[in-house]
Design an enzyme around this catalytic site. Structure first.
Site, PDB file in Angstrom:
ATOM      1  N   SER A  67       0.847  -1.195   0.000  1.00 22.47           N
ATOM      2  CA  SER A  67       0.000   0.000   0.000  1.00 22.47           C
ATOM      3  C   SER A  67       0.886   1.251   0.000  1.00 22.47           C
ATOM      4  CB  SER A  67      -0.961  -0.046   1.187  1.00 22.47           C
ATOM      5  OG  SER A  67      -2.039   0.830   1.022  1.00 22.47           O
ATOM      6  N   HIS A 110      -7.860  -5.665   0.306  1.00 25.40           N
ATOM      7  CA  HIS A 110      -6.627  -4.876   0.378  1.00 25.40           C
ATOM      8  C   HIS A 110      -5.569  -5.555   1.240  1.00 25.40           C
ATOM      9  CE1 HIS A 110      -4.412  -1.223  -0.323  1.00 25.40           C
ATOM     10  NE2 HIS A 110      -4.171  -1.083   0.959  1.00 25.40           N
TER      11      HIS A 110
END
Length: 256
Positions: free
Chosen positions: A97, A234
């Site tokens: 990320s 995610h």
């Protein structure tokens, strides 16, 4: 110089299972609001002569009392300063990320300084920098409510702490700082290219980034680029940690 000398490698790096003369080093860069300990279990999936270190950002864990950094240029620059004298050709970077962007910027900075950078850049759960979009609206970015909703929706580890008002006061500031960094970087990124192999990982159910934005990392390297998807959102890498690290191990071994 060895990358680590004990379980705590210094202010910026924490090493889990130090190795005196590692055959391979993986330097990991945490996500927004994340900490070095996110990677503490990775060594169990790797050969005994491989070493895993993770970057410890200011404002969390052992650096909780320090103000968090909200500028990508400053954060990447200080990490590059720390890593520059420690790099070898057998070091690779992994970033998840926000950490993928930090790892990319550090790799580009090292190359610009004429320093041997990572042998491979591994990015995860992150759109290529030239595909990034702001998360909030207006000059102030995300409100606290939007930020909490965003973090909670991603389902990352430790989000349950944000439900407790007292713990929220402790954990929200570094998350806020990281998201300010992410917001500013999405507007300012010049997407520096790197001359090293790149692998981009993502979760098939992650709404942001979408697969095309992840695969766009291929446009930022003059070397080869591969992409690999895992089931999940995610934070696909939490339930699929062993499989992900196994894939990384196989790819690095194939490099020789």
């Amino acid at each position: 110089m060895a990358l680590s000398s004990g379980p705590h490698s210094g202010q910026w790096l924490r090493t889990y299972r130090p190795v005196a003369a590692p055959r391979m080093r993986i330097v990991c860069f945490p996500h927004a609001g994340g900490s070095a300990s996110f990677f503490r279990s990775w060594p169990q999936h790797l050969p005994a002569d491989w070493e895993v270190s993770a970057v410890c950002y200011p404002g969390r864990e052992t650096r909780m009392a320090e103000p968090a950094i909200t500028s990508m240029a400053e954060l990447a620059g200080r990490i590059a300063d720390e890593l520059a004298p420690r790099m070898t050709s057998r070091t690779v970077f992994f970033g998840h990320s926000m950490g993928a962007s930090v790892a990319h910027e550090v790799a580009a900075l090292l190359a610009g300084r004429g320093v041997a950078g990572p042998a491979v850049l591994l990015v995860s759960g992150r759109a290529a920098p030239h595909r990034l979009r702001r998360l909030g609206s207006g000059d102030d970015g995300l409100t606290d409510e939007e930020l909490l909703a965003r973090v909670g929706g991603l389902g990352g580890p430790g989000t349950e702490f944000l439900q407790d008002p007292e713990l929220r006061e402790l954990f929200l500031p570094p998350i806020r700082a990281d998201y300010r960094l992410v917001e500013a970087y999405a507007e300012e990124s010049k997407a520096p290219a790197v001359d090293i192999p790149l692998v981009a990982y993502y979760g098939t159910d992650d709404p942001d980034p979408v697969p095309d934005d992840v695969r766009a990392w291929a446009e930022l390297t003059s070397d080869r680029c591969a992409a690999r998807a895992f089931p999940g959102g995610h934070f696909y890498l939490v339930p699929h940690e062993a499989e992900l690290v196994g894939d990384i191990r196989e790819r690095l071994v194939a490099l020789g």
